[in-house]
Motif scaffolding. Structure first.
Motif, PDB file in Angstrom:
ATOM      1  N   GLY A   3     -18.409 -31.733  -7.459  1.00 59.12           N
ATOM      2  CA  GLY A   3     -19.520 -31.752  -6.516  1.00 59.12           C
ATOM      3  C   GLY A   3     -20.708 -30.980  -7.053  1.00 59.12           C
ATOM      4  N   PHE A   4     -21.802 -31.138  -6.400  1.00 56.98           N
ATOM      5  CA  PHE A   4     -23.016 -30.429  -6.794  1.00 56.98           C
ATOM      6  C   PHE A   4     -23.064 -29.089  -6.073  1.00 56.98           C
ATOM      7  CE2 PHE A   4     -24.127 -35.001  -6.986  1.00 56.98           C
ATOM      8  CZ  PHE A   4     -24.293 -35.092  -8.361  1.00 56.98           C
ATOM      9  N   THR A   5     -23.591 -28.097  -6.743  1.00 53.42           N
ATOM     10  CA  THR A   5     -23.700 -26.776  -6.122  1.00 53.42           C
ATOM     11  C   THR A   5     -24.860 -26.708  -5.144  1.00 53.42           C
ATOM     12  OG1 THR A   5     -25.029 -25.950  -7.968  1.00 53.42           O
ATOM     13  CG2 THR A   5     -22.634 -25.606  -8.080  1.00 53.42           C
ATOM     14  N   CYS A   6     -25.875 -27.554  -5.375  1.00 51.50           N
ATOM     15  CA  CYS A   6     -27.040 -27.613  -4.491  1.00 51.50           C
ATOM     16  C   CYS A   6     -27.852 -28.854  -4.855  1.00 51.50           C
ATOM     17  CB  CYS A   6     -27.891 -26.341  -4.616  1.00 51.50           C
ATOM     18  SG  CYS A   6     -28.639 -26.127  -6.251  1.00 51.50           S
ATOM     19  N   GLY A   7     -28.923 -29.084  -4.117  1.00 55.36           N
ATOM     20  CA  GLY A   7     -29.775 -30.241  -4.395  1.00 55.36           C
ATOM     21  C   GLY A   7     -30.411 -30.192  -5.770  1.00 55.36           C
ATOM     22  N   LEU A   8     -30.776 -28.999  -6.217  1.00 55.60           N
ATOM     23  CA  LEU A   8     -31.375 -28.870  -7.549  1.00 55.60           C
ATOM     24  C   LEU A   8     -30.377 -29.284  -8.619  1.00 55.60           C
ATOM     25  CD1 LEU A   8     -33.748 -28.076  -9.338  1.00 55.60           C
ATOM     26  CD2 LEU A   8     -32.905 -25.712  -9.257  1.00 55.60           C
ATOM     27  N   ASP A   9     -29.111 -28.927  -8.441  1.00 55.75           N
ATOM     28  CA  ASP A   9     -28.063 -29.319  -9.380  1.00 55.75           C
ATOM     29  C   ASP A   9     -27.988 -30.842  -9.478  1.00 55.75           C
ATOM     30  OD1 ASP A   9     -25.827 -29.280 -11.082  1.00 55.75           O
ATOM     31  OD2 ASP A   9     -24.419 -28.927  -9.444  1.00 55.75           O
ATOM     32  N   ALA A  10     -28.007 -31.522  -8.334  1.00 54.68           N
ATOM     33  CA  ALA A  10     -27.961 -32.991  -8.317  1.00 54.68           C
ATOM     34  C   ALA A  10     -29.175 -33.573  -9.043  1.00 54.68           C
ATOM     35  CB  ALA A  10     -27.905 -33.504  -6.881  1.00 54.68           C
ATOM     36  N   THR A  11     -30.345 -33.026  -8.757  1.00 53.43           N
ATOM     37  CA  THR A  11     -31.574 -33.524  -9.382  1.00 53.43           C
ATOM     38  C   THR A  11     -31.542 -33.331 -10.891  1.00 53.43           C
ATOM     39  OG1 THR A  11     -32.811 -32.973  -7.387  1.00 53.43           O
ATOM     40  CG2 THR A  11     -34.095 -33.339  -9.388  1.00 53.43           C
ATOM     41  N   LEU A  12     -31.146 -32.137 -11.326  1.00 56.16           N
ATOM     42  CA  LEU A  12     -31.119 -31.859 -12.769  1.00 56.16           C
ATOM     43  C   LEU A  12     -30.109 -32.732 -13.500  1.00 56.16           C
ATOM     44  CD1 LEU A  12     -31.537 -27.975 -12.768  1.00 56.16           C
ATOM     45  CD2 LEU A  12     -33.239 -29.722 -13.380  1.00 56.16           C
ATOM     46  N   ARG A  13     -29.014 -33.062 -12.853  1.00 54.01           N
ATOM     47  CA  ARG A  13     -28.042 -33.957 -13.501  1.00 54.01           C
ATOM     48  C   ARG A  13     -28.609 -35.361 -13.670  1.00 54.01           C
ATOM     49  NH1 ARG A  13     -21.924 -32.511 -11.633  1.00 54.01           N
ATOM     50  NH2 ARG A  13     -22.268 -30.297 -11.287  1.00 54.01           N
ATOM     51  N   VAL A  14     -29.400 -35.798 -12.710  1.00 50.83           N
ATOM     52  CA  VAL A  14     -29.998 -37.133 -12.798  1.00 50.83           C
ATOM     53  C   VAL A  14     -31.072 -37.185 -13.872  1.00 50.83           C
ATOM     54  CG1 VAL A  14     -31.388 -38.838 -11.557  1.00 50.83           C
ATOM     55  CG2 VAL A  14     -29.469 -37.758 -10.416  1.00 50.83           C
ATOM     56  N   VAL A  15     -31.872 -36.136 -14.003  1.00 53.10           N
ATOM     57  CA  VAL A  15     -32.969 -36.144 -14.982  1.00 53.10           C
ATOM     58  C   VAL A  15     -32.613 -35.378 -16.254  1.00 53.10           C
ATOM     59  CG1 VAL A  15     -34.785 -36.478 -13.278  1.00 53.10           C
ATOM     60  CG2 VAL A  15     -34.172 -34.160 -13.965  1.00 53.10           C
ATOM     61  N   ALA A  16     -31.325 -35.093 -16.448  1.00 54.52           N
ATOM     62  CA  ALA A  16     -30.904 -34.336 -17.628  1.00 54.52           C
ATOM     63  C   ALA A  16     -31.342 -35.053 -18.896  1.00 54.52           C
ATOM     64  CB  ALA A  16     -29.394 -34.156 -17.617  1.00 54.52           C
ATOM     65  N   GLY A  17     -31.842 -34.287 -19.806  1.00 49.17           N
ATOM     66  CA  GLY A  17     -32.288 -34.830 -21.081  1.00 49.17           C
ATOM     67  C   GLY A  17     -33.781 -34.659 -21.241  1.00 49.17           C
ATOM     68  N   LYS A  18     -34.201 -34.675 -22.467  1.00 51.66           N
ATOM     69  CA  LYS A  18     -35.601 -34.432 -22.795  1.00 51.66           C
ATOM     70  C   LYS A  18     -36.514 -35.578 -22.353  1.00 51.66           C
ATOM     71  CE  LYS A  18     -38.445 -33.490 -26.856  1.00 51.66           C
ATOM     72  NZ  LYS A  18     -38.412 -33.226 -28.294  1.00 51.66           N
ATOM     73  N   TRP A  19     -36.004 -36.800 -22.353  1.00 56.92           N
ATOM     74  CA  TRP A  19     -36.871 -37.962 -22.203  1.00 56.92           C
ATOM     75  C   TRP A  19     -36.918 -38.552 -20.800  1.00 56.92           C
ATOM     76  CZ3 TRP A  19     -39.719 -37.609 -26.198  1.00 56.92           C
ATOM     77  CH2 TRP A  19     -39.184 -37.165 -27.404  1.00 56.92           C
ATOM     78  N   LYS A  20     -35.900 -38.368 -19.990  1.00 57.37           N
ATOM     79  CA  LYS A  20     -35.861 -39.021 -18.681  1.00 57.37           C
ATOM     80  C   LYS A  20     -37.042 -38.666 -17.785  1.00 57.37           C
ATOM     81  CE  LYS A  20     -30.920 -39.909 -18.468  1.00 57.37           C
ATOM     82  NZ  LYS A  20     -29.665 -39.584 -17.770  1.00 57.37           N
ATOM     83  N   PRO A  21     -37.423 -37.383 -17.673  1.00 59.27           N
ATOM     84  CA  PRO A  21     -38.595 -37.096 -16.829  1.00 59.27           C
ATOM     85  C   PRO A  21     -39.861 -37.791 -17.335  1.00 59.27           C
ATOM     86  CG  PRO A  21     -37.349 -35.095 -17.235  1.00 59.27           C
ATOM     87  CD  PRO A  21     -36.777 -36.152 -18.141  1.00 59.27           C
ATOM     88  N   LEU A  22     -40.018 -37.872 -18.654  1.00 57.53           N
ATOM     89  CA  LEU A  22     -41.201 -38.552 -19.200  1.00 57.53           C
ATOM     90  C   LEU A  22     -41.151 -40.052 -18.934  1.00 57.53           C
ATOM     91  CD1 LEU A  22     -41.586 -36.688 -22.603  1.00 57.53           C
ATOM     92  CD2 LEU A  22     -43.082 -36.534 -20.603  1.00 57.53           C
ATOM     93  N   ILE A  23     -39.984 -40.644 -19.059  1.00 57.36           N
ATOM     94  CA  ILE A  23     -39.838 -42.068 -18.759  1.00 57.36           C
ATOM     95  C   ILE A  23     -40.203 -42.330 -17.300  1.00 57.36           C
ATOM     96  CG2 ILE A  23     -38.163 -43.949 -18.501  1.00 57.36           C
ATOM     97  CD1 ILE A  23     -36.642 -42.644 -20.929  1.00 57.36           C
ATOM     98  N   LEU A  24     -39.670 -41.513 -16.396  1.00 56.85           N
ATOM     99  CA  LEU A  24     -39.995 -41.660 -14.973  1.00 56.85           C
ATOM    100  C   LEU A  24     -41.494 -41.496 -14.734  1.00 56.85           C
ATOM    101  CD1 LEU A  24     -36.998 -39.656 -13.489  1.00 56.85           C
ATOM    102  CD2 LEU A  24     -37.347 -42.134 -13.348  1.00 56.85           C
ATOM    103  N   TYR A  25     -42.090 -40.506 -15.389  1.00 53.97           N
ATOM    104  CA  TYR A  25     -43.523 -40.250 -15.236  1.00 53.97           C
ATOM    105  C   TYR A  25     -44.338 -41.479 -15.659  1.00 53.97           C
ATOM    106  CZ  TYR A  25     -48.172 -38.459 -16.268  1.00 53.97           C
ATOM    107  OH  TYR A  25     -49.526 -38.287 -16.327  1.00 53.97           O
ATOM    108  N   PHE A  26     -44.051 -42.017 -16.833  1.00 49.04           N
ATOM    109  CA  PHE A  26     -44.844 -43.146 -17.319  1.00 49.04           C
ATOM    110  C   PHE A  26     -44.584 -44.414 -16.519  1.00 49.04           C
ATOM    111  CE2 PHE A  26     -45.179 -40.435 -21.156  1.00 49.04           C
ATOM    112  CZ  PHE A  26     -46.563 -40.325 -21.150  1.00 49.04           C
ATOM    113  N   LEU A  27     -43.363 -44.625 -16.061  1.00 48.10           N
ATOM    114  CA  LEU A  27     -43.099 -45.795 -15.218  1.00 48.10           C
ATOM    115  C   LEU A  27     -43.810 -45.670 -13.875  1.00 48.10           C
ATOM    116  CD1 LEU A  27     -39.329 -46.570 -15.901  1.00 48.10           C
ATOM    117  CD2 LEU A  27     -41.339 -47.866 -16.670  1.00 48.10           C
ATOM    118  N   ALA A  28     -44.006 -44.452 -13.407  1.00 49.25           N
ATOM    119  CA  ALA A  28     -44.688 -44.232 -12.121  1.00 49.25           C
ATOM    120  C   ALA A  28     -46.190 -44.473 -12.217  1.00 49.25           C
ATOM    121  CB  ALA A  28     -44.422 -42.812 -11.625  1.00 49.25           C
ATOM    122  N   GLN A  29     -46.731 -44.531 -13.430  1.00 51.60           N
ATOM    123  CA  GLN A  29     -48.173 -44.684 -13.603  1.00 51.60           C
ATOM    124  C   GLN A  29     -48.676 -46.078 -13.280  1.00 51.60           C
ATOM    125  OE1 GLN A  29     -49.953 -41.795 -14.172  1.00 51.60           O
ATOM    126  NE2 GLN A  29     -47.855 -41.102 -13.863  1.00 51.60           N
TER     127      GLN A  29
END
Length: 122
Positions: A3-29
């Motif tokens: 289980g996740f320890t908190c909401g931040l834990d869940a979020t960080l597991r989903v965006v884990a890695g150097k590139w995922k936040p950037l991919i999400l950012y550029f797709l959101a543009q």
């Protein structure tokens, strides 16, 4: 999976890695984005890593991959509603980065110089 320890834990597991936040950012543009456009936007990522990260984001329900079954192949990527909500949650982090870019750049340059000094002493 544990289980996740908190909401931040869940979020960080989903965006884990150097590139995922950037991919999400550029797709959101914008709207659907072709692979080549995304590859140019997310500089320095290898094709292998970009493909892997896109597959993981798709498996996690954040990115939708549309294959038009054409020759030559045409595929594009877009955010799902869940992906859009996560991209919006990243906006304050983007704003913080912009507001503190000079200071963060200075800190990283200072750290790199110190690392180089240490390495040269060995």
């Amino acid at each position: 999976m544990p289980g996740f320890t908190c909401g931040l834990d869940a979020t960080l597991r989903v965006v884990a890695g150097k590139w995922k936040p950037l991919i999400l950012y550029f797709l959101a543009q914008g709207g659907p984005t072709r692979y080549g456009e995304l590859r140019r936007a997310v500089r320095d990522v290898s094709d292998k890593m970009l493909i892997q990260q896109l597959k993981e984001l798709e498996a996690d329900g954040l990115v939708k991959r549309t294959d038009y079954k054409e020759v030559p192949p045409r595929v594009d990527y877009s955010l799902t509603p869940l992906g859009r909500s996560l991209a919006q949650a990243l906006v304050p982090l983007c704003n913080w980065g912009e507001a503190n870019l000079v200071e963060v750049t200075r800190v990283f340059a200072q750290r790199a110089a110190e690392d180089q000094r240490r390495a040269s002493r060995k």
